[in-house]
Structure formats: C-alpha cells, structure tokens
Design a protein around this motif. Structure first.
Motif, PDB file in Angstrom:
ATOM      1  N   CYS C  42      -2.530  11.969  62.904  1.00  0.00           N
ATOM      2  CA  CYS C  42      -3.858  11.440  62.440  1.00  0.00           C
ATOM      3  C   CYS C  42      -4.109  11.068  61.139  1.00  0.00           C
ATOM      4  CB  CYS C  42      -4.905  12.438  62.932  1.00  0.00           C
ATOM      5  SG  CYS C  42      -6.517  11.632  63.092  1.00  0.00           S
ATOM      6  N   GLY C  44      -7.196   9.521  60.243  1.00  0.00           N
ATOM      7  CA  GLY C  44      -8.389   9.152  60.294  1.00  0.00           C
ATOM      8  C   GLY C  44      -9.055   9.610  59.211  1.00  0.00           C
ATOM      9  N   GLY C  46     -11.062  11.791  58.395  1.00  0.00           N
ATOM     10  CA  GLY C  46     -11.185  13.601  58.379  1.00  0.00           C
ATOM     11  C   GLY C  46      -9.949  13.918  57.846  1.00  0.00           C
ATOM     12  N   CYS C  47      -8.959  13.764  58.723  1.00  0.00           N
ATOM     13  CA  CYS C  47      -7.634  14.180  58.579  1.00  0.00           C
ATOM     14  C   CYS C  47      -6.953  13.824  57.287  1.00  0.00           C
ATOM     15  CB  CYS C  47      -6.737  13.823  59.829  1.00  0.00           C
ATOM     16  SG  CYS C  47      -6.897  14.804  61.161  1.00  0.00           S
ATOM     17  N   CYS C  81      -8.762   8.459  64.034  1.00  0.00           N
ATOM     18  CA  CYS C  81      -9.302   9.816  64.195  1.00  0.00           C
ATOM     19  C   CYS C  81      -9.203  10.049  65.741  1.00  0.00           C
ATOM     20  CB  CYS C  81     -10.808   9.632  64.012  1.00  0.00           C
ATOM     21  SG  CYS C  81     -11.688  11.156  64.313  1.00  0.00           S
ATOM     22  N   GLN C  82      -8.528  11.143  65.789  1.00  0.00           N
ATOM     23  CA  GLN C  82      -8.613  11.759  67.430  1.00  0.00           C
ATOM     24  C   GLN C  82      -9.268  12.551  67.679  1.00  0.00           C
ATOM     25  OE1 GLN C  82      -4.463  13.179  67.563  1.00  0.00           O
ATOM     26  NE2 GLN C  82      -3.627  11.303  66.820  1.00  0.00           N
ATOM     27  N   GLY C  83     -10.627  12.659  67.020  1.00  0.00           N
ATOM     28  CA  GLY C  83     -11.981  13.336  67.194  1.00  0.00           C
ATOM     29  C   GLY C  83     -11.929  14.778  67.196  1.00  0.00           C
ATOM     30  N   PHE C  84     -10.656  15.294  66.719  1.00  0.00           N
ATOM     31  CA  PHE C  84     -10.985  16.869  66.731  1.00  0.00           C
ATOM     32  C   PHE C  84     -10.645  17.368  65.136  1.00  0.00           C
ATOM     33  CE2 PHE C  84      -9.763  20.702  69.212  1.00  0.00           C
ATOM     34  CZ  PHE C  84     -10.935  21.492  68.922  1.00  0.00           C
ATOM     35  N   CYS C  85     -11.636  16.732  64.359  1.00  0.00           N
ATOM     36  CA  CYS C  85     -11.325  16.547  62.523  1.00  0.00           C
ATOM     37  C   CYS C  85     -11.395  17.892  62.426  1.00  0.00           C
ATOM     38  CB  CYS C  85     -12.371  15.600  62.042  1.00  0.00           C
ATOM     39  SG  CYS C  85     -12.755  14.269  62.891  1.00  0.00           S
ATOM     40  N   LEU C  90      -3.893  16.563  62.098  1.00  0.00           N
ATOM     41  CA  LEU C  90      -3.413  16.839  63.447  1.00  0.00           C
ATOM     42  C   LEU C  90      -1.959  16.075  63.494  1.00  0.00           C
ATOM     43  CD1 LEU C  90      -6.486  16.107  65.742  1.00  0.00           C
ATOM     44  CD2 LEU C  90      -5.760  18.372  64.928  1.00  0.00           C
TER      45      LEU C  90
HETATM   46  S1  FES Z   1      -9.674  12.254  61.338  1.00  0.00           S
HETATM   47 FE1  FES Z   1      -8.159  13.242  62.438  1.00  0.00          FE
HETATM   48  S2  FES Z   1      -9.109  13.926  64.110  1.00  0.00           S
HETATM   49 FE2  FES Z   1     -10.648  12.929  63.108  1.00  0.00          FE
END
Ligand code: FES
Ligand SMILES: Cc1cc2nc3c(=O)[nH]c(=O)nc-3n(C[C@H](O)[C@H](O)[C@H](O)COP(=O)(O)O)c2cc1C
Ligand code: SF4
Ligand code: SF4
Ligand code: SF4
Ligand code: FES
Ligand code: FES
Lengths: 201, 165, 633
Positions: C42, C44, C46-47, C81-85, C90
């Motif tokens: 991931c 995103g 967050g990650c 982003c897979q949502g589970f930041c 991830l």
């Molecule tokens: S940025 Fe990786 S799950 Fe949101």
C-alpha cells in the motif's frame, strides 16, 4: 409588472427589482447597512432579512438581493426576522461600540444594549465592504479592498500602507454607514481624511 | 546551495497573463521562495492584469500563503477532528512551549515555523504532524521533539560538510 | 487501428474506438498470468507516512537477492489506500490475499524467503482481531473487509493508480467507450436520473436532477458550460475523496468525461485541496496517460467529442468547498461565497451553466453507465441508492475507510466493521456530517445510514466522516471544537456567521470553565436560530448543527458544566484535576521528568504527587505513565 405581497399589502414591481427596492418604493421599512444604490448589493450585513411564507413552510432571504417573483408572500416583521435583527444589532453594538450611527440605528429597532463582551472599544468598522465596492465599481480604482478572512477581515490598502492609487475622491468616506472610513482613510492616503472629504460625491 | 532558483519572471511566464492564473502563480512563488514578497506580488498582479488589492486580498484570504519569510522547517500539527480527539491540541501547546513560538509564528532563529492544519487526510494515524513534507503518525509532543532534534542533527552535519548553512 | 505492438508499450497506442479499447484490455490481460504471485504494497498517504516506501524498496532488494527465475518472478505492485491505514504499512500477497500488517523494511527478506519461496506465513505480521482475539490469514476474512461492500472502491488496493494499463485491465473507460459509441447525451442523463444517485458531497441532491436542470439552462443560455469536480474535502476527519483520487484517479476522470459528454462541455476543472499532494500527482499522471491514449483531449475515441481538464490546487480555505466560493476561487479571487439567489447549474463558473459534483459522486458515474441504472438501484435503499464510503475514525478499534450499501444501521459500521470502542464499552455517540452535521447517540445505534434517516435523527450524511466518541469525549468540547474550526474557516463576509459563531464559541468556552447559566443555554439556542436563518451560505447556516444536536441528546452534560462545574468526561481543563494513585505509582519518576511545569514531586521508588495549584493540566504525565497511575477527576 410583478405582483406579490409584503406584510399582506399588495405591491407591484418592475421585473429585475429586488424585494428591498420594492419595499422602499412603497415606503415599507427594512433596515440595511451594506446596501447602497450606486453599487451591486453584496448581502453581507443580513439586516435586511425578510421571511417568505408558502403555506406552513417559510424561509428567510436577504431582501437586498432577492429578486421579486410573482405571488411571493413577504413578511418583514416576523418573530424569526426580528430574532435575526436583534442578534445582529446586539453583536454590532459589541463589535463596533465606537459607531454612533450603529447605536442610533439599533436604538430605532429597540436594541439599546448588549450583553456581549466588548473586545475593542475604539472599533467602528463592521467590514461591510461598501467602501471597497464603491472604490471598485464607481471610482474604478480598487485602491482599497477587504483583506484577510473570517474574524480577521478588515478594510485596507495592500500591505496596509498608504497607496497612491487612491485619488482621494472621498467616495468611500461618504458611503460608509458607520463613520469608520473617516479614520481608516488616514492609513489609505497617509493624510487625514478631513482634507479630502470636500471632494466627496 | 548551488542549484539555481527560478527567477520570478520564469515562474509567472509559465502561465498566460490572466486573472484566473493569479493563484497558480502565487502558489509557485510561495513554493520556490517560501513566501510572497511585496515585489513579487507586484510582478504577479501586473502580469495577470489585476489591481494590487486583489493579489493582496487573495494572499491574505487563503491560509497557505505567507507574506513573511518562513522558518527552515515547517511543523504543521493537525487539528482535524480525529486528531483533536486524540490530543492534537496538547501537542500544539507543548510544541509552542518548547519552541517558544505561538502557532502561526516562526522562531527567532528562523529555524521553525509552527502552524496548525485542519486534517491532512491521514486521520487513521491521528494525531498527525507534518514536518516539511514528511507525515509523522501517532505523534506525541515527546516524539515530535525527538524528530526535530534529528533535523537539527542533519543541519549540523550539513554545516560541517559544506562549511555553511 | 493503431499500432499493435508485441511488447505492450502504452505510448504506442492511440485508441480510436471502443473495439480498440477492448483489444488493448485483452492484450494487457494476455500478458499477465493470474497465478503469478504478486506482492501488493500500500502506497496510500497513511501507509507512506508509516514508511511503506522503504518497505517496497526492501522487498524489491530482497527479491533481487533471492535469485528467483525470471519466469516465476513475483511482481511488486504499489497501490492506493486500502482503507486500513491504522494497521499500515500493509502488504498483501496475491492470489490468495495473505494479509500482512505493520510491516517493516527488515521483514522483507523473511516475507520473500518464507512466504514466497516456502509458502508459509510470517506469523507475527498477521492480523489479530482485537474483538475476538483470532489471528486471521487472509484479507477477505478480516471482519473490517469482509463486511464491506466495495463498489466505488473496487479497484483501490488492486491497481497501481499511476499505471493506466492496470485501470484498462480492470475495465476502466469501458463505460465511456460504451456511451460514446452507442448512447446519446440525453440517454446518459436519463441513466443517471434513473439510478437515483444523490450527491456524495453533503447535501444529497439528486445528481440526475442537477444534470437535467443544467441541460434546461443550456437551452436558454447556450454554451460554453463547465463540469467541475469538488475535491476540496474540507471536512476535518474525512479522507474518502483523498483515497479515491489517489487510488483510482481514472474513475473520477472517466466520470467527469461522461458528464462533459452529457452536457456538451469542452472544459472541466478539478478543484483539489492543497493538503493532498499525492492525490494531485496521481490525477495529473492519470490525465497525461489518458490523453496519450486518446481518452481525453481532442476527438476522444474518434467520436468527434473533445474535452479537457485542468486541476486547480486549493490554497487552504474550507469555505471553498461551497459551490459558489469554489467558482470564485477558480476565477482567481478570494473564496467568498456569492450572494445570489440563483443556482449554479444556471450561473456557475464564469457565470455559465455548470455542474459541480463531489469526487465520490463522479466516481459512481462510470459504474452506473457501465452496468446500468437497474443494477445500481439494487444497491442501497429506495431513496438512497448505491453505497457510501465512510471514514471511520475516533475511538474505534478498526480505524479506516469503509464502504457499505446505503441503509445499513450505524451499529453495523461502528461495531461490526469497526470492532467497537477499544476496551469494549458501548460508544457514546457517532458524529456524522462533520462541522455541519450532528451526532447519533448510542440509543439510536439502529438508525439506518441513509440521507433521510440521518437527517431525521438531527444529524446528516455529510461527506462521510464518522467520528466515534466514547465516554472520554466531552460534548461541550466537541461543540467548541467545531465552532472554533468554523470560526477560523468562515469567510467573514456576512455578520451572522462572522460574529455569531465567535459569540457561540465564547458561550461554550464559558461552559467549559464552569461558567454560565441555563439562560445562556437558551440564548445559545436563540442565537443559533439567528445564525441558521441569517447566514449567507451553508457554512454559516449549518454551523450551529453540532451544538444543537448535542444539546438535544446530551443536555445533562451541558447542565453538569454550568450547574455543577463538572466535566463528566474529564476533558474540560479548568474543571478537572490530575492526581496520582499512590497504589499504582511505582515511583519510576518518568512523569516528574516530563512535566513541563515541574509540579510533580516524589522520591525514586516512592509514590509521586502532583501539586494541583501548579498543574497546567497538559496531561503529559498521564500519557507518560506506564502504570496508568495518573487519574483525572
Ligand atoms: S494508506 Fe495504506 S491502508 Fe490507507
Ligand atoms: C462550507 C461548505 C463546504 C463544503 N465542502 C465540500 C467539499 O469539501 N467537498 C464536496 O464535495 N462538497 C462540499 N460542499 C458541498 C458543495 O457545496 C456541493 O454541494 C457539492 O460539491 C455538490 O456535489 P454533490 O451533489 O455531488 O454532492 C461544501 C459545502 C459547504 C457549504
Ligand atoms: S469602513 Fe465603513 S463602508 Fe468600509 S467596510 Fe467599514 S463600515 Fe463598511
Ligand atoms: S478616496 Fe481613495 S479609496 Fe476612497 S473611493 Fe476614492 S479612490 Fe477609492
Ligand atoms: S455564512 Fe460564513 S462562510 Fe458563508 S458567506 Fe457568511 S461569513 Fe462567509
Ligand atoms: S442590506 Fe441586505 S445584506 Fe446588508
Ligand atoms: S484529522 Fe488529522 S489527519 Fe484528519
């Protein structure tokens, strides 16, 4: 002609008129601060709110910008309208305590004191922006403008320093509804306002 | 630093001289020079054909524009809802105390500018602090201070290597 | 027909028909072996913040070092982003969907050697469900994912958003090709009308009706007209739109092109907030690649229809999410809302007919055109069709981005998907709709999450932030928070908003200090009414909502502040005291060392005490203490 009612009184307006223009034509009183015939209305002070009724449903609109429509049922003195007015006057008394004009106007509508804390006793500008609109639309110079945003909004020239774009026509001073431009003007021209105002329209 | 910084003219000439590009130009100037000087404001307004008042009111309306030079590092503490609930405000207060600067201000040595931001979109990692471009997750005042120390360290090293800052 | 080269190089393609697009898709797919393992990392926001770039680098190095034969060499894919930041970085292994969380660069070698070469999981990286305590192997079995219905987000986490080949392989731009080849503009609008789609930006206005009004306006005003994406996502605590723009930029772009086709617009704008640099980058990359393929720009797919887009970066102003302020901002001015009683479909950008829709709304368009309105209507409930993406944050176990069909109960999102409040108590309230919304108390946890039910409960759908509050969150504090936010973000043009919000916040400030009276609560309500009625734009007129709903559901908590000078949640600084529980304190001295005001004293290995007069209630001691010995009362 467009026919409708204000306070249950039948009125007719020219197409393109606003509710405020119609009310003024018929001598119906609506308080305004940021409105002036010579410039486009900006809907900033919200003192001119009126209630539009349609059956059980109603909404408040600013009469200085609301275009007339056939058959609307306008009311200028309802509980909701008066609630908005009262709060605006109370808030103005607290934010522009130095403005004689605002105090007089508020008193005319029955608001003589405010329970709110006064933060700046010398303030008289309510940042309606009328002065800047006149300078832009009538004088065509945009020497002054509304700067910043939110609670920090204020009137001034760029970098809050005197500007020679201003030709000291005095239009801004003469339209200001609170008397504030008189003192702000010093910072725009770097000279006292009194010397300029004789040029005013 | 040896790399050449683009001149003001080069930046504005990326765009047609029209009012709709005013914000684009100001953004580019800000990201190149860190702030918008009075002179650059004049150049941009002239070039895009708007009165100086418009440039100035735009620059003071939007949060991201600065009219004064910024610190070397920008510390932005998130105060979005998620970060607020997880103690973002406490971090701001603590950093204000430690750096001796109020949020929105720059330290006297021009090293840090401290500001707050309302959500950077990484809410799941709340509280979040963004230092320059780097997102720091699950922050505490303590962790942040440690991070700022590593920046200082980098700075010192650079000074040693290049003999100047 | 364009040049069909052997080794697929996108640059060599210029698509001129729907068949071309199909051929390209086929060719991309034929070059891919669905059984070849793929390591998905991931990337995103967050990650990345948690270091996922270093993880993917380490995985690449580890792969190269492992000396795997080229033919069976796994691919590494970086996704949005897979949502589970909150569990990031991830890493997923496909096919199969083995799910690794909180992966560090040093785990890379083990992942390659153990999992890829031997087929064994690395146990410590597996997800452990906080609610049941079970260790779960695969993504699809984790409750957070299992209970979602990912429709708008279907591509995110599967495709590399910076490579259009992935989008095409997944069926991207097929809806556009279908419309250009066989649908009139009128039919496109009809499809949207029939789908029942309502705007995802907050107000829930029916999208089809908006487009229809724009067509009407065009009849009298003619063209040009504009289509605009609202990617300002100002709601603090929401990141749905960020995720879509970052993770599936082509979906937004395809939707926008379809809208432009329906209206006959030649030019579109994407207004994206400056705080989302990665979203802007991915959208820019997407536009370049779409242009190269002939999916954007002159004569799209040889249909005679031309359209192009420009991105406007926001400059930091929440109010610019409001439609007229957004247009003023695109025109290069301060983002003050326009004082006009005229709809923006008639007089929008540059005074021309304009349709403005939210990012998520646009991303729904290709689905509706591609699969048809009947398919779409089966999702959700009659007056709120489709799905909705929510950002689930605050005091909840599984923080992240979730997508569910409209109409599921609040509890399904917060408790089933979100795993409830850490510690297992019931939640106190869920705040929806951000600063313009309200809260749903635990007693209404069965409220259906759709536009109308939320409004009936006194809250609103808003853009999709769901902020879970527990007993440690104070409603007065939350009310103050939103008011302070809006006070800072108010454009300041109209008096009720500029002055009224400050006044409301001052009243709440007093409450938080234990000052005020029941009369002040009455005043607050009457002032709130004046602000709702008087404000020029919806920022001001909806600003009182959070306070009004918390007053409706948590009046006792307000009364506790004003009548008893207590903050039951233990949040309002001036009403709480910090003390140290001598039974739990081990005398480790760490709080005393951290206290910024030096007001904690005590000898090593003996219980410490806080000088309450000196205490500035910063809470650092509580954060520092490893033995949970610091109490708030
Ligand atoms: S940025 Fe990786 S799950 Fe949101
Ligand atoms: C103060 C304010 C902020 C807003 N911010 C956003 C935003 O960030 N994103 C958004 O899509 N809509 C926002 N809206 C709603 C927009 O004005 C508009 O209704 C929406 O973009 C229309 O798109 P939709 O019909 O697809 O929802 C905001 C409204 C207001 C009053
Ligand atoms: S100076 Fe007068 S006209 Fe100008 S903004 Fe202030 S009150 Fe209005
Ligand atoms: S006096 Fe100066 S600022 Fe005022 S209207 Fe005239 S030119 Fe504008
Ligand atoms: S309600 Fe607030 S944001 Fe909207 S126009 Fe008035 S001051 Fe500006
Ligand atoms: S007179 Fe209408 S808003 Fe001021
Ligand atoms: S609230 Fe801080 S990142 Fe969203």
């Amino acid at each position: 002609m467009i026919d409708f009612t204000i306070n249950n009184q039948k009125v007719s307006a020219q197409p393109g008129w606003t509710v405020l223009e119609t009310a003024r034509y018929y001598g119906i009183d609506i308080p305004t601060l940021c409105y002036h015939e010579s410039v486009k209305p900006s809907g900033a002070c919200r003192l001119c709110m009126v209630e539009l009724k349609e059956g059980d449903w109603s909404k408040l609109v600013a009469s200085c910008i609301y275009p007339v429509q056939e058959g609307i049922d306008v009311h200028t003195e309802t509980e909701r309208v008066n609630n908005v007015r009262r709060w605006i006057f109370e808030m103005l008394l607290a934010t522009c305590p130095a403005s004689e004009e605002i105090r007089e106007m508020a008193a005319r509508y029955g608001v003589v004191s405010t329970q709110m804390p006064v933060h700046d006793p010398d303030q008289n500008c309510m940042v309606c922006g009328l002065c800047a609109r006149v300078c832009e639309e009538v004088v065509g110079l945009s020497a002054i403008a509304v700067m910043d945003r939110g609670v920090h909004k204020k009137i001034g020239s760029p970098f809050l320093r005197p500007t020679d774009v201003c030709v000291a026509c005095g239009c801004c001073v003469s339209v200001c509804p609170t008397g504030a431009m008189q003192s702000i003007f010093d910072t725009v021209r770097g000279k006292p306002a009194m010397e300029m105002t004789q040029l005013a329209v | 630093m040896s790399q050449s910084v683009e001149t003001l003219d080069e930046i504005v000439e990326r765009y047609p001289g029209q009012p709709e590009y005013l914000i684009f130009m100001l953004q580019d100037i800000q990201s190149t020079y860190g702030y918008i000087s009075e002179d650059s404001m004049k150049v941009v307004c002239d070039y895009s054909g708007v009165p100086l008042t418009q440039g100035y009111s735009v620059a003071t309306f939007y949060q991201s524009f600065r009219l004064d030079p910024r610190g070397e590092h920008e510390v932005r503490v998130c105060l979005g809802t998620a970060c607020h609930l997880k103690g973002g405000q406490r971090i701001v207060e603590e950093v204000e105390r430690r750096l001796n600067v109020a949020a929105g201000g720059t330290t006297e040595d021009l090293r840090y500018t401290l500001s707050t931001v309302n959500c950077v979109g990484a809410c799941a990692l709340a509280p979040v602090v963004v230092v320059d471009e780097e997102y720091l997750s699950n922050m505490t005042a303590k962790k942040l201070e440690k991070h700022l120390k590593t920046l200082d360290y980098d700075l010192e090293n650079e000074t040693k290597e290049h003999g100047h800052v | 027909m364009s040049n069909v080269s052997e080794a697929l190089k996108i640059e060599d393609w210029r698509l001129t028909s729907a068949e071309d697009l199909k051929a390209l898709q086929k060719q991309i797919l034929s070059g891919r072996d669905p059984n070849r393992p793929e390591i998905v990392v991931c990337h995103g926001t967050g990650c990345l913040a948690n270091g996922s770039e270093k993880v993917s680098d380490a995985l690449r190095t580890a792969l190269a070092d492992a000396g795997i034969e080229a033919k069976v060499m796994p691919g590494i894919k970086t996704t949005g982003c897979q949502g589970f930041c909150s569990r990031g970085p991830l890493v997923l292994i496909r096919p199969g969907g083995l799910f690794y969380q909180r992966v560090k660069p040093k785990d890379a070698t083990e992942i390659i050697e153990k999992t890829l070469l031997k087929g064994e999981p690395v146990k410590r990286l597996l997800y452990k469900d906080p609610a049941s305590g079970d260790t779960i192997l695969n993504e699809q079995d984790i409750p957070f994912y299992k209970l979602q219905e990912r429709v708008v987000l279907h591509n995110i986490g599967k495709i590399d958003p910076t490579d259009i080949a992935d989008t095409i392989a997944a069926g991207g731009y097929q809806a556009l090709a279908k419309a250009l080849a066989g649908m009139t503009a009128e039919q496109v609008v009809e499809h949207i009308e029939q789908s029942g789609l309502r705007g995802r930006g907050g107000a829930g206005f029916p999208t089809g009706r908006k487009w229809r009004s724009a067509l009407k306006a065009i009849e009298t005003k003619g063209r040009p007209v504009y289509v605009v994406v609202n990617g300002d996502e100002g709601d603090p605590g929401a990141f749905m739109d960020r995720t879509i723009m970052e993770g599936d930029p082509h979906a937004v772009l395809e939707g926008l092109i379809l809208g432009a086709y329906a209206l006959g617009a030649e030019k579109g704008y994407m207004y994206v907030r400056a705080e989302y640099p990665l979203a802007i980058k991915h959208l820019e990359v997407a536009m370049v690649q779409a242009r190269e393929l002939g999916l954007l720009g002159e004569n799209i797919l040889n249909s005679g229809f031309s359209f192009d887009v420009r991105i406007n970066r926001g400059a930091g102003a929440f109010v610019c999410g409001e439609s007229t302020a957004l247009f003023t901002s695109i025109e290069g001015k301060p983002g003050n809302p326009r004082p006009k009683y005229v709809r923006s479909v008639e007089e929008g950008l540059w005074g021309r007919p304009t349709i403005l829709n939210n990012v998520e709304t646009w991303a729904n368009i290709p689905l509706i055109i591609g699969k048809g309105p009947d398919w779409y209507k089966k999702l959700g409930v009659p007056h709120s069709t489709g799905t909705k993406v929510f950002s689930l944050v605050g005091k909840v176990n599984n923080v992240g981005l979730v997508e569910v069909p409209m109409g599921v109960p609040v509890s399904a999102i917060v408790e089933d998907i979100g795993g409830g409040v850490p510690g297992g108590q019931p939640f106190k309230a869920v705040q929806t709709g951000g600063p313009s919304g309200g809260c749903i108390p635990y007693s209404l946890k069965d409220t259906a999450v759709d536009f109308d039910s939320l409004t009936k409960a006194g809250s609103m759908m808003g853009s999709g932030a769901m902020i879970v509050m527990d007993e440690g969150d104070c409603v007065v504090d939350v009310g103050r928070y939103f008011l302070r936010f809006l006070e800072e973000e108010s454009c300041g043009k109209c008096l009720p908003c500029r002055l009224g919000l400050s006044r409301m916040r001052e009243i709440l400030d007093n409450f938080s200090r234990g000052r005020g009276s029941e009369q002040d609560i009455e005043d607050l309500i009457s002032l709130a009414q004046a602000v709702q009625d008087g404000a020029l734009c919806a920022l001001g007129s909806s600003a009182p909502n959070p306070v009004l709903t918390t007053l409706r559901y948590f009046k006792d908590e307000y009364l506790a502040h004003v009548n008893n000078q207590t903050c039951p949640a233990g949040v309002c600084k001036e009403l709480i005291t910090y003390t140290i529980d001598p039974g739990l304190c081990t005398g480790c001295t760490s709080c005393a060392r951290q206290c910024p005001n030096n007001c904690i004293s005590g000898r090593k290995k003996e219980p410490h005490t806080i000088d309450t007069d000196q205490c500035i209630r910063c809470g650092i001691c509580r954060e520092t203490c490893k033995f949970d010995a610091v109490r708030v009362s």
